[in-house]
Motif scaffolding. Structure first.
Motif, PDB file in Angstrom:
ATOM      1  N   PRO A 168      32.483  27.345  38.309  1.00  0.00           N
ATOM      2  CA  PRO A 168      33.162  28.309  39.182  1.00  0.00           C
ATOM      3  C   PRO A 168      32.131  29.171  39.882  1.00  0.00           C
ATOM      4  N   ARG A 169      32.463  29.667  41.081  1.00  0.00           N
ATOM      5  CA  ARG A 169      31.507  30.459  41.856  1.00  0.00           C
ATOM      6  C   ARG A 169      32.203  31.595  42.594  1.00  0.00           C
ATOM      7  N   LEU A 170      31.587  32.770  42.541  1.00  0.00           N
ATOM      8  CA  LEU A 170      31.984  33.909  43.360  1.00  0.00           C
ATOM      9  C   LEU A 170      30.751  34.388  44.110  1.00  0.00           C
ATOM     10  N   ASP A 171      30.907  34.708  45.406  1.00  0.00           N
ATOM     11  CA  ASP A 171      29.789  35.166  46.236  1.00  0.00           C
ATOM     12  C   ASP A 171      28.666  34.144  46.276  1.00  0.00           C
ATOM     13  N   GLY A 172      29.032  32.857  46.209  1.00  0.00           N
ATOM     14  CA  GLY A 172      28.055  31.806  46.420  1.00  0.00           C
ATOM     15  C   GLY A 172      27.859  31.565  47.909  1.00  0.00           C
ATOM     16  N   ALA A 173      27.153  30.497  48.232  1.00  0.00           N
ATOM     17  CA  ALA A 173      26.879  30.158  49.635  1.00  0.00           C
ATOM     18  C   ALA A 173      27.026  28.661  49.806  1.00  0.00           C
ATOM     19  N   ALA A 174      27.282  28.232  51.040  1.00  0.00           N
ATOM     20  CA  ALA A 174      27.427  26.804  51.302  1.00  0.00           C
ATOM     21  C   ALA A 174      27.026  26.477  52.727  1.00  0.00           C
ATOM     22  N   ILE A 175      26.407  25.329  52.894  1.00  0.00           N
ATOM     23  CA  ILE A 175      26.037  24.795  54.206  1.00  0.00           C
ATOM     24  C   ILE A 175      26.436  23.317  54.246  1.00  0.00           C
ATOM     25  N   GLN A 176      27.130  22.911  55.306  1.00  0.00           N
ATOM     26  CA  GLN A 176      27.476  21.503  55.476  1.00  0.00           C
ATOM     27  C   GLN A 176      26.486  20.837  56.414  1.00  0.00           C
ATOM     28  N   ILE A 177      25.961  19.697  55.990  1.00  0.00           N
ATOM     29  CA  ILE A 177      25.120  18.852  56.827  1.00  0.00           C
ATOM     30  C   ILE A 177      25.691  17.444  56.772  1.00  0.00           C
TER      31      ILE A 177
ATOM     32  N   PHE B 240      13.339  31.588  51.786  1.00  0.00           N
ATOM     33  CA  PHE B 240      12.938  30.218  51.486  1.00  0.00           C
ATOM     34  C   PHE B 240      13.540  29.253  52.507  1.00  0.00           C
ATOM     35  N   VAL B 241      12.997  28.045  52.516  1.00  0.00           N
ATOM     36  CA  VAL B 241      13.581  26.978  53.332  1.00  0.00           C
ATOM     37  C   VAL B 241      13.675  25.731  52.469  1.00  0.00           C
ATOM     38  N   LEU B 242      14.804  25.032  52.578  1.00  0.00           N
ATOM     39  CA  LEU B 242      15.049  23.809  51.821  1.00  0.00           C
ATOM     40  C   LEU B 242      15.076  22.620  52.772  1.00  0.00           C
ATOM     41  N   ASP B 243      14.295  21.598  52.453  1.00  0.00           N
ATOM     42  CA  ASP B 243      14.373  20.315  53.153  1.00  0.00           C
ATOM     43  C   ASP B 243      15.448  19.495  52.437  1.00  0.00           C
ATOM     44  N   THR B 244      16.598  19.318  53.068  1.00  0.00           N
ATOM     45  CA  THR B 244      17.709  18.655  52.380  1.00  0.00           C
ATOM     46  C   THR B 244      17.489  17.158  52.188  1.00  0.00           C
ATOM     47  N   GLU B 245      16.529  16.586  52.891  1.00  0.00           N
ATOM     48  CA  GLU B 245      16.253  15.160  52.711  1.00  0.00           C
ATOM     49  C   GLU B 245      15.349  14.912  51.510  1.00  0.00           C
ATOM     50  N   THR B 246      14.364  15.785  51.309  1.00  0.00           N
ATOM     51  CA  THR B 246      13.443  15.619  50.178  1.00  0.00           C
ATOM     52  C   THR B 246      13.827  16.499  48.989  1.00  0.00           C
ATOM     53  N   ARG B 247      14.734  17.471  49.206  1.00  0.00           N
ATOM     54  CA  ARG B 247      15.151  18.460  48.206  1.00  0.00           C
ATOM     55  C   ARG B 247      13.976  19.311  47.743  1.00  0.00           C
ATOM     56  N   GLN B 248      13.051  19.570  48.642  1.00  0.00           N
ATOM     57  CA  GLN B 248      11.887  20.394  48.347  1.00  0.00           C
ATOM     58  C   GLN B 248      12.038  21.781  48.983  1.00  0.00           C
ATOM     59  N   TRP B 249      11.532  22.802  48.276  1.00  0.00           N
ATOM     60  CA  TRP B 249      11.592  24.188  48.743  1.00  0.00           C
ATOM     61  C   TRP B 249      10.222  24.663  49.214  1.00  0.00           C
ATOM     62  N   GLN B 250      10.211  25.537  50.210  1.00  0.00           N
ATOM     63  CA  GLN B 250       8.985  26.190  50.667  1.00  0.00           C
ATOM     64  C   GLN B 250       9.262  27.674  50.890  1.00  0.00           C
ATOM     65  N   ASP B 251       8.227  28.488  50.691  1.00  0.00           N
ATOM     66  CA  ASP B 251       8.340  29.919  50.961  1.00  0.00           C
ATOM     67  C   ASP B 251       8.313  30.184  52.457  1.00  0.00           C
ATOM     68  N   MET B 252       8.944  31.300  52.844  1.00  0.00           N
ATOM     69  CA  MET B 252       8.909  31.795  54.215  1.00  0.00           C
ATOM     70  C   MET B 252       8.497  33.266  54.180  1.00  0.00           C
TER      71      MET B 252
ATOM     72  N   ASN C  60      28.023  14.653  56.049  1.00  0.00           N
ATOM     73  CA  ASN C  60      29.114  14.496  55.082  1.00  0.00           C
ATOM     74  C   ASN C  60      28.841  15.175  53.744  1.00  0.00           C
ATOM     75  N   LEU C  61      27.826  16.038  53.689  1.00  0.00           N
ATOM     76  CA  LEU C  61      27.457  16.708  52.441  1.00  0.00           C
ATOM     77  C   LEU C  61      27.644  18.217  52.560  1.00  0.00           C
ATOM     78  N   LEU C  62      28.219  18.820  51.516  1.00  0.00           N
ATOM     79  CA  LEU C  62      28.350  20.263  51.423  1.00  0.00           C
ATOM     80  C   LEU C  62      27.431  20.747  50.311  1.00  0.00           C
ATOM     81  N   PHE C  63      26.378  21.481  50.690  1.00  0.00           N
ATOM     82  CA  PHE C  63      25.425  22.041  49.726  1.00  0.00           C
ATOM     83  C   PHE C  63      25.934  23.418  49.299  1.00  0.00           C
ATOM     84  N   VAL C  64      26.193  23.574  48.002  1.00  0.00           N
ATOM     85  CA  VAL C  64      26.807  24.795  47.463  1.00  0.00           C
ATOM     86  C   VAL C  64      25.798  25.491  46.558  1.00  0.00           C
TER      87      VAL C  64
END
Length: 427
Positions: free
Chosen positions: A109-118, A191-203, A120-124
Motif C-alpha cells: 500500500p502507498r500514500l504520498d507515493g509517486a508514479a511516472i508512466q513510460i 536524482f535521475v533514473l535511467d529506466t532502461e538500465t535501472r541505474q541511478w545518478q546524482d544531480m 506500457n510501464l507505470l513506475f511507482v
C-alpha cells in the motif's frame, strides 16, 4: 433544649441551596471541558491507523451475481460498479457512473507515493506504508499483461514521499521531498533514473529543500515550483530551473525563474503542446509536533484551492478557468488523453462541521480546446494521492488513502488496489 429561631433556619436553607447550585455548575463545567477536549482530539489528525491487510472497508456493489469472487477480483476478473451514493452534505458533485474493474493489487500500500508512466510501464515510487513506515523501492506495473514486477531499490539518500518528478520518456528526474516517516524534514537531494538500465545518478541539489513542489520538464529545462518550505507548512513561491538532456545536468546550479503566483504543495504540473500548467493544490500542511522525538504529525490549517495557471511564451503566468471544486493531493493523479487533462480524486475543503479532511471521488476533464472543465465520472470510492496511468483506452489508478465509507468522506485506509475503467472523452 431551645429550638433554633425561624430566621436562622431560613438562612441555613438558603446556604444549602447555594452550595448545591455551585456544585451543579462546577460539575457541568468539568463535563463540558472534557467533551471539548475529546472533540479536539477527534479532529486533530486525519492519518490512517496502522495498515492491517485483513481489515477492509465495505463497498456497495451490484447484486452478488454481478460481483467477482475474491480470487477473480485479485486477477482482474469481472467488472464491478460500486455505485457509490453521493451525498450533498459532503460536497460530492453529480457525476456519471463509470464501470470499474479491480485489477491486481500493488505489492505494498502507498500514500504520498509517486508514479511516472513510460509507454506500457507505470513506475511507482516510495510513499508511506503507514504513518510510521515508508517505502524505499520502486514497483513496476505492466499495462500490457496487467502484472506487477521488476522491483528495484531507490538510492539511500532519496526522499520517501512528497517528491517532485518528471520524465522525458526514458529518464525520470526526482527532486527533493520528505525523508522518513511521520512529518520528518525534507531533503534537497536530486536524482535521475535511467529506466532502461535501472541505474541511478546524482544531480545538482535543489537550492533549498522543498515538500511536494510542482515539477515538470519544459523546453529543455527541469522546472521546480512552489511546494512547502522546510517547516512543511509555509507555502513556497520560488521557481527554479535546470538545463538537462538525456539524463544529465548541463549546468552546475539551478537558475531562478519567475515565482509561481500561489505557493503550496500537492498540485498537478503538466506540459501539453509546449504549455506548462499548474493545477489545484493547497496552502498549509501537517507539521511535526514541537519537541516530538519521532516528528509526530500535528494537524494545521490548510486552504485547498481550485486555481489553474499556465506559463506562456513570455514566461508570464496566465490564469485559466478554475477546477469544478478545490482539489489537492493530485501531483500524480493525472493523464493527458485526446487533448484533455484528466484528474482523478484528491482532497477538497475540510468538512464545515467536523473540520476533518474531505476526500474527492470525482474524475475531472479539462478540455484544452474549449478551455473548459467538466465532471466525467466518479470513482469506486473517494481517494487521495492516486497514481494514475492510461493505456489502450483504459484509465487506471492505484494506491492512495480512501474514505471511511459512502457516507463519510474523511480518510482512513491506505491502499494498494489497482482499478481501471474504459475512458471515452467528449472533446
Amino acid at each position: 433544649m431551645a429550638r433554633p429561631s425561624s430566621k436562622h433556619a431560613s438562612l441555613k436553607l438558603v446556604l444549602i441551596c447555594l452550595a448545591l447550585l455551585g456544585f451543579a455548575l462546577i460539575a457541568d463545567y468539568i463535563w463540558a471541558s472534557s467533551s471539548r477536549f475529546s472533540y479536539s482530539l477527534s479532529i486533530a489528525s486525519n492519518w490512517a491507523p496502522p495498515y492491517h491487510p485483513d481489515t477492509s472497508i465495505p463497498v456497495t456493489t451490484k447484486p452478488d451475481s454481478a460481483n467477482p469472487t475474491k480470487g477473480e477480483a485479485a486477477k482482474g476478473g469481472k467488472d464491478v460498479n460500486p455505485g457509490r451514493a453521493l451525498s450533498a452534505t459532503f460536497a460530492d458533485l453529480p457525476a456519471p457512473e463509470l464501470t470499474w474493474k479491480k485489477m491486481t493489487t500493488a505489492p505494498v500500500p502507498r500514500l504520498d507515493g509517486a508514479a511516472i508512466q513510460i509507454k506500457n510501464l507505470l513506475f511507482v515510487f516510495a510513499g508511506y506504508g503507514t504513518i510510521d513506515s515508508v517505502h524505499s523501492h520502486v514497483d513496476v506495473y505492466n499495462f500490457t499483461d496487467n502484472t506487477w514486477g521488476g522491483r528495484f531499490d531507490m538510492p539511500k539518500e532519496m526522499a520517501h514521499s512528497h517528491l517532485g518528478m518528471a520524465t522525458d520518456g526514458r529518464y525520470i528526474y526526482v527532486v527533493t521531498g520528505q525523508y522518513g516517516p511521520q512529518c520528518r524534514g525534507p531533503t534537497a537531494h536530486t536524482f535521475v533514473l535511467d529506466t532502461e538500465t535501472r541505474q541511478w545518478q546524482d544531480m545538482p541539489p535543489l537550492p533549498v529543500p522543498r515538500y511536494a513542489p510542482a515539477t515538470q520538464l519544459w523546453r529543455g529545462r527541469l522546472h521546480v515550483m512552489g511546494g512547502s518550505m522546510e517547516n512543511r507548512h509555509t507555502p513556497a513561491l520560488e521557481h527554479w530551473s535546470l538545463a538537462v538532456k538525456d539524463g544529465k545536468a548541463l549546468e552546475k546550479e539551478w537558475r531562478s525563474e519567475i515565482p509561481i503566483p500561489r505557493g503550496g504543495p500537492h498540485r498537478a504540473c503538466i506540459v501539453v503542446d509546449d504549455r506548462l500548467y499548474v493545477i489545484g493544490g493547497q496552502e498549509g500542511d501537517f507539521m511535526a509536533k514541537p519537541g516530538s522525538p519521532i516528528f509526530k504529525c500535528s494537524r494545521r490549517n490548510e486552504v485547498v484551492y481550485s486555481d489553474v495557471y499556465m506559463l506562456d511564451d513570455d514566461m508570464k503566468w496566465k490564469v485559466l478557468p478554475s477546477m469544478p471544486k478545490p482539489d489537492s493531493h493530485i501531483e500524480f493523479a493525472w493523464v493527458v488523453v485526446n487533448n484533455s487533462i484528466v484528474i482523478v480524486g484528491g482532497t477538497t475543503d475540510k468538512h464545515p462541521q467536523t473540520k476533518k479532511m474531505v476526500l474527492n471521488g470525482e474524475v475531472f476533464q479539462f478540455s484544452l480546446r474549449l478551455q473548459q472543465w467538466s465532471v466525467i465520472g466518479k470513482l469506486p470510492f473517494r481517494v487521495k494521492t492516486t497514481l494514475v496511468g492510461y493505456w489502450d483506452g483504459w484509465l487506471y489508478f492505484t494506491s492512495g488513502q480512501r474514505d471511511k465509507g459512502p457516507d463519510d468522506p474523511s480518510p482512513k485506509k491506505v491502499i494498494g488496489e489497482m482499478w481501471r475503467t474504459k475512458l471515452k472523452l467528449i472533446l
